[in-house]
Scaffold this motif. Sequence first.
Motif, mmCIF file in Angstrom:
data_model
loop_
_atom_site.group_PDB
_atom_site.id
_atom_site.type_symbol
_atom_site.label_atom_id
_atom_site.label_comp_id
_atom_site.label_asym_id
_atom_site.label_seq_id
_atom_site.Cartn_x
_atom_site.Cartn_y
_atom_site.Cartn_z
ATOM 1 N N ILE A 77 0.726 -1.151 -0.171
ATOM 2 C CA ILE A 77 0.186 0.520 -0.130
ATOM 3 C C ILE A 77 1.246 1.552 -0.160
ATOM 4 O O ILE A 77 0.617 2.242 -0.630
ATOM 5 C CB ILE A 77 -0.793 0.232 1.740
ATOM 6 N N VAL A 78 1.860 1.045 0.927
ATOM 7 C CA VAL A 78 3.017 2.294 0.757
ATOM 8 C C VAL A 78 3.821 3.053 -0.474
ATOM 9 O O VAL A 78 3.934 3.492 -0.956
ATOM 10 C CB VAL A 78 3.866 2.546 1.839
ATOM 11 N N ALA A 79 4.173 1.463 -0.545
ATOM 12 C CA ALA A 79 5.141 1.810 -2.350
ATOM 13 C C ALA A 79 3.799 2.190 -3.292
ATOM 14 O O ALA A 79 4.869 2.957 -4.155
ATOM 15 C CB ALA A 79 5.223 0.262 -2.421
ATOM 16 N N ARG A 88 8.767 6.451 -10.098
ATOM 17 C CA ARG A 88 9.233 5.608 -10.448
ATOM 18 C C ARG A 88 8.633 4.534 -9.121
ATOM 19 O O ARG A 88 8.469 4.132 -8.063
ATOM 20 C CB ARG A 88 10.693 5.975 -9.704
ATOM 21 N N GLN A 89 9.630 3.224 -9.874
ATOM 22 C CA GLN A 89 9.222 1.667 -9.129
ATOM 23 C C GLN A 89 9.579 1.441 -7.816
ATOM 24 O O GLN A 89 10.512 1.700 -7.683
ATOM 25 C CB GLN A 89 8.930 0.142 -9.994
ATOM 26 N N ALA A 303 3.549 10.550 1.910
ATOM 27 C CA ALA A 303 2.553 8.725 1.662
ATOM 28 C C ALA A 303 1.439 8.166 2.694
ATOM 29 O O ALA A 303 0.217 8.237 1.737
ATOM 30 C CB ALA A 303 3.867 7.920 1.193
ATOM 31 N N VAL A 304 1.866 8.100 3.651
ATOM 32 C CA VAL A 304 0.652 7.392 4.485
ATOM 33 C C VAL A 304 -0.120 8.715 5.316
ATOM 34 O O VAL A 304 -1.091 7.927 5.565
ATOM 35 C CB VAL A 304 2.522 7.015 6.111
ATOM 36 N N THR A 305 0.424 9.943 5.714
ATOM 37 C CA THR A 305 -0.537 10.399 5.045
ATOM 38 C C THR A 305 -1.925 11.133 4.072
ATOM 39 O O THR A 305 -2.792 11.526 4.445
ATOM 40 C CB THR A 305 0.087 11.580 5.635
#
Length: 350
Positions: A77-79, A88-89, A303-305
């Motif tokens: 999920i974070v990735a 970028r991957q 990302a997480v927020t």
Amino acid sequence: MRSQSAGSARGSWDGHDRKRIAMNLRRRKFLRLAAGAATAAAVARTAHTQALDFPARPVRIITHSAPGGSPDALLRIVADRLSQMWGRQVLALNHPGAGGAVAARTAAAAAPDGYTLYMPASSAFVTLPGLQANLPLEVPRDFVPVGFVGEQPFFISVASSLGVATLAEFIALAKKRPGEISYAATGRGTLSHLAGEALQQRTGIKLLMVPYLGGTAQALNDVMVGRVPMVIDGYPPLAGALQAGAIKALAVGSTARLPDFPDVPTAAETFPDFKVRGWLALVAPVGTPDAVVRKLSEDLRSAVTDPATKSRLETTGNYPHPMTPAELLAFIHAEQQMWKPLLEQIARNP
């Protein structure tokens, strides 16, 4: 007279020579310092440029989880969000085995350039020393802290067949049957084991720990039929059994009721200040440039927020609490100190 004049000339020459040597030494020292400052400035500029350009190629994040496991699901999920942000991957690399030691060893050996990171669970930092090679991890000795990924409050759950509906009812039953009721843990000295021990200490009950080295997924078969009627773990591995009604969540180890599980009381409502949870952090190999670590930490926070990502995490029982590298370092040390007395007690009583 000639001899006296010659001696005088030599003395004059020696004094001049000493001054010239001293000046040369000062000049050389200045040049060395200047060269050092220039080198440091160049290194700083290079690190800053690397951070601005980061990432210039795919980033790999190592997890100890097998594909489909709870940490693996959270990582993906974070990735996904980081991939969108960076263009970028971001690849999840699964290195299960040896209680997390395989993943830790692989991550520690990676180049310290920010392109290979590691997402260990709390069990890599809080565990009995000696159970697995290289564990528990110590920061900043073993890795550089980057940021906090997510917290997984533990659910205190029992088989529906046990016949209790609340944590208070379970405690009352356990007091009537000391040492008879067992609970599943993912191994001796793991966080699920510590959670069970902490519950016993706080409530004055006596339970029997049954270790399942295959993890909670393996234990659930015995829990659902009541053979081992209790399990304490995060929501992801319990989700299917909870949704099917095969087990019942009596309480959750968070500080407040969870928005996605409003009907599940906190353990602290029955026993004030009682909390237990797992968590995951992002770290980098020692030697990773500070500028790159700061960039990673800031982007992880974003990302997480991100509202959509945060919602995806919370519906799987993972709750983001962004931290700076310094805050994460302090948090890890506090967690290790909090569990240290209980770990020492377990070590004395194998």
